[in-house]
Design a protein around this motif. Sequence first.
Motif, mmCIF file in Angstrom:
data_model
loop_
_atom_site.group_PDB
_atom_site.id
_atom_site.type_symbol
_atom_site.label_atom_id
_atom_site.label_comp_id
_atom_site.label_asym_id
_atom_site.label_seq_id
_atom_site.Cartn_x
_atom_site.Cartn_y
_atom_site.Cartn_z
ATOM 1 N N PHE A 224 -13.192 52.632 61.019
ATOM 2 C CA PHE A 224 -12.107 53.219 61.794
ATOM 3 C C PHE A 224 -11.864 52.450 63.096
ATOM 4 C CE2 PHE A 224 -12.488 56.960 59.024
ATOM 5 C CZ PHE A 224 -11.144 57.208 58.800
ATOM 6 N N ARG A 225 -12.907 51.912 63.685
ATOM 7 C CA ARG A 225 -12.714 51.099 64.888
ATOM 8 C C ARG A 225 -11.882 49.859 64.565
ATOM 9 N NH1 ARG A 225 -17.584 50.334 65.969
ATOM 10 N NH2 ARG A 225 -17.846 48.179 65.244
ATOM 11 N N ARG A 226 -12.226 49.170 63.481
ATOM 12 C CA ARG A 226 -11.458 47.989 63.078
ATOM 13 C C ARG A 226 -10.013 48.357 62.728
ATOM 14 N NH1 ARG A 226 -15.743 45.500 58.671
ATOM 15 N NH2 ARG A 226 -17.262 44.591 60.127
ATOM 16 N N LEU A 227 -9.857 49.458 62.014
ATOM 17 C CA LEU A 227 -8.520 49.880 61.592
ATOM 18 C C LEU A 227 -7.667 50.249 62.802
ATOM 19 C CD1 LEU A 227 -6.580 50.580 59.302
ATOM 20 C CD2 LEU A 227 -7.678 52.818 59.142
ATOM 21 N N GLU A 228 -8.234 50.958 63.757
ATOM 22 C CA GLU A 228 -7.491 51.326 64.954
ATOM 23 C C GLU A 228 -7.043 50.094 65.729
ATOM 24 O OE1 GLU A 228 -10.387 53.813 66.721
ATOM 25 O OE2 GLU A 228 -9.896 55.540 65.444
ATOM 26 N N GLN A 229 -7.898 49.083 65.810
ATOM 27 C CA GLN A 229 -7.534 47.854 66.502
ATOM 28 C C GLN A 229 -6.380 47.146 65.795
ATOM 29 O OE1 GLN A 229 -11.298 45.807 66.511
ATOM 30 N NE2 GLN A 229 -12.054 46.880 68.328
ATOM 31 N N ALA A 230 -6.422 47.140 64.451
ATOM 32 C CA ALA A 230 -5.361 46.480 63.692
ATOM 33 C C ALA A 230 -4.036 47.222 63.823
ATOM 34 C CB ALA A 230 -5.771 46.375 62.221
ATOM 35 N N VAL A 231 -4.071 48.535 63.744
ATOM 36 C CA VAL A 231 -2.845 49.328 63.806
ATOM 37 C C VAL A 231 -2.244 49.294 65.203
ATOM 38 C CG1 VAL A 231 -1.916 51.683 63.651
ATOM 39 C CG2 VAL A 231 -3.460 50.813 61.866
ATOM 40 N N ALA A 232 -3.074 49.186 66.226
ATOM 41 C CA ALA A 232 -2.583 49.185 67.609
ATOM 42 C C ALA A 232 -1.583 48.058 67.860
ATOM 43 C CB ALA A 232 -3.754 49.069 68.578
ATOM 44 N N ALA A 233 -1.679 46.970 67.117
ATOM 45 C CA ALA A 233 -0.767 45.834 67.306
ATOM 46 C C ALA A 233 0.642 46.154 66.807
ATOM 47 C CB ALA A 233 -1.314 44.606 66.588
ATOM 48 N N HIS A 234 0.757 46.992 65.757
ATOM 49 C CA HIS A 234 2.073 47.301 65.173
ATOM 50 C C HIS A 234 2.097 48.742 64.663
ATOM 51 C CE1 HIS A 234 3.081 43.017 65.304
ATOM 52 N NE2 HIS A 234 1.907 42.769 64.746
ATOM 53 N N PRO A 235 1.957 49.717 65.519
ATOM 54 C CA PRO A 235 1.843 51.104 65.048
ATOM 55 C C PRO A 235 3.098 51.635 64.371
ATOM 56 C CG PRO A 235 2.099 51.039 67.428
ATOM 57 C CD PRO A 235 1.881 49.624 66.981
ATOM 58 N N ASP A 236 4.264 51.073 64.706
ATOM 59 C CA ASP A 236 5.514 51.588 64.144
ATOM 60 C C ASP A 236 5.986 50.818 62.914
ATOM 61 O OD1 ASP A 236 5.702 53.555 66.134
ATOM 62 O OD2 ASP A 236 6.613 52.122 67.522
ATOM 63 N N ALA A 237 5.211 49.835 62.488
ATOM 64 C CA ALA A 237 5.563 49.104 61.264
ATOM 65 C C ALA A 237 5.376 50.026 60.060
ATOM 66 C CB ALA A 237 4.684 47.873 61.115
ATOM 67 N N PRO A 238 6.224 49.888 59.023
ATOM 68 C CA PRO A 238 6.071 50.754 57.849
ATOM 69 C C PRO A 238 4.808 50.417 57.060
ATOM 70 C CG PRO A 238 7.774 49.111 57.481
ATOM 71 C CD PRO A 238 7.389 48.998 58.925
ATOM 72 N N ALA A 239 4.117 51.439 56.619
ATOM 73 C CA ALA A 239 2.957 51.235 55.747
ATOM 74 C C ALA A 239 3.452 50.735 54.391
ATOM 75 C CB ALA A 239 2.176 52.529 55.586
ATOM 76 N N PRO A 240 2.743 49.809 53.760
ATOM 77 C CA PRO A 240 3.196 49.282 52.473
ATOM 78 C C PRO A 240 3.248 50.354 51.382
ATOM 79 C CG PRO A 240 1.480 47.885 53.427
ATOM 80 C CD PRO A 240 1.520 49.136 54.240
ATOM 81 N N ALA A 241 4.207 50.207 50.481
ATOM 82 C CA ALA A 241 4.246 51.044 49.278
ATOM 83 C C ALA A 241 3.164 50.571 48.316
ATOM 84 C CB ALA A 241 5.623 50.952 48.628
ATOM 85 N N LEU A 242 2.758 51.456 47.415
ATOM 86 C CA LEU A 242 1.743 51.110 46.423
ATOM 87 C C LEU A 242 2.302 51.295 45.019
ATOM 88 C CD1 LEU A 242 -1.559 52.741 47.760
ATOM 89 C CD2 LEU A 242 -0.941 50.319 47.767
ATOM 90 N N ALA A 243 1.988 50.365 44.119
ATOM 91 C CA ALA A 243 2.332 50.495 42.705
ATOM 92 C C ALA A 243 1.118 51.072 41.986
ATOM 93 C CB ALA A 243 2.727 49.146 42.120
#
Length: 255
Positions: A224-243
């Motif tokens: 979660f620490r790594r994920l929070e750091q990654a998301v902090a750079a672009h929090p408003d970007a759309p999450a990818p769709a999944l097939a």
Amino acid sequence: MRSIDYDTEQHKDYARGRALSQRQLDVWVSAFEAVLPERRPLTGLDIGSGTGRFTPALAGAFGPVTGVEPSVRMREVAQRQSRHPDVRYVAGAAEAIPVPSASADYALMAWSWHHVRDKPRAARELARVLRPGGRLLLRTNFSDHHPWPWWLEYFPRGYEVEASLFQPLHEVIATFTSAGWRVTDFTTVTEPSPGTLGDMLERLRLRTLSLFAQLNPDELETGFRRLEQAVAAHPDAPAPALAEPMLTLEPGEVP
């Protein structure tokens, strides 16, 4: 896989953590409709219905639905949330479905097959409750057909543990064909984006995915620490769709 007791874990946050938008629901209902019998209404079963993510939508599209769920607390949440007159929830599991034989036109198992302990027994029981020409809609991941989510790479052992939760496709098919089933369709369904990266992070923090119950506290904290750091750079970007894969089967005579 460590067994999850939903009566003590996850039931409070599950509906929020695993909610589907109307757009996502519409995509899934269209995918189900493409492989179900054409007549209406259809009598359906939602096996492992949880907090009722799909049950009301199924009833609205196809006809009366019984949600079958072993967790008392998950059923309570589902019953509080559902106002659809053609939905009911009962205690049960894939291995013991409390409905008469040949009483349903289809059964949906969405994200629940990996929780089934006695899979051969479940395959026989599912065949018992479906009418001739009925369909089982099996929406699960397979270790060899897996829509790896974008956030998984941030968790130590994430890919390894996630893959261990699921069987390869051929094993699942073998379980059902041994019980007289035949495969009628295998496809992937592209589920629309659940929102922004920031939205997804907030939902992941609720830890309502089976993966999180398998990781130790240090792995969760690191991830979660790594994920929070990654998301902090672009929090408003759309999450990818999944097939996501979906297997459709039809019951037959048990050999």
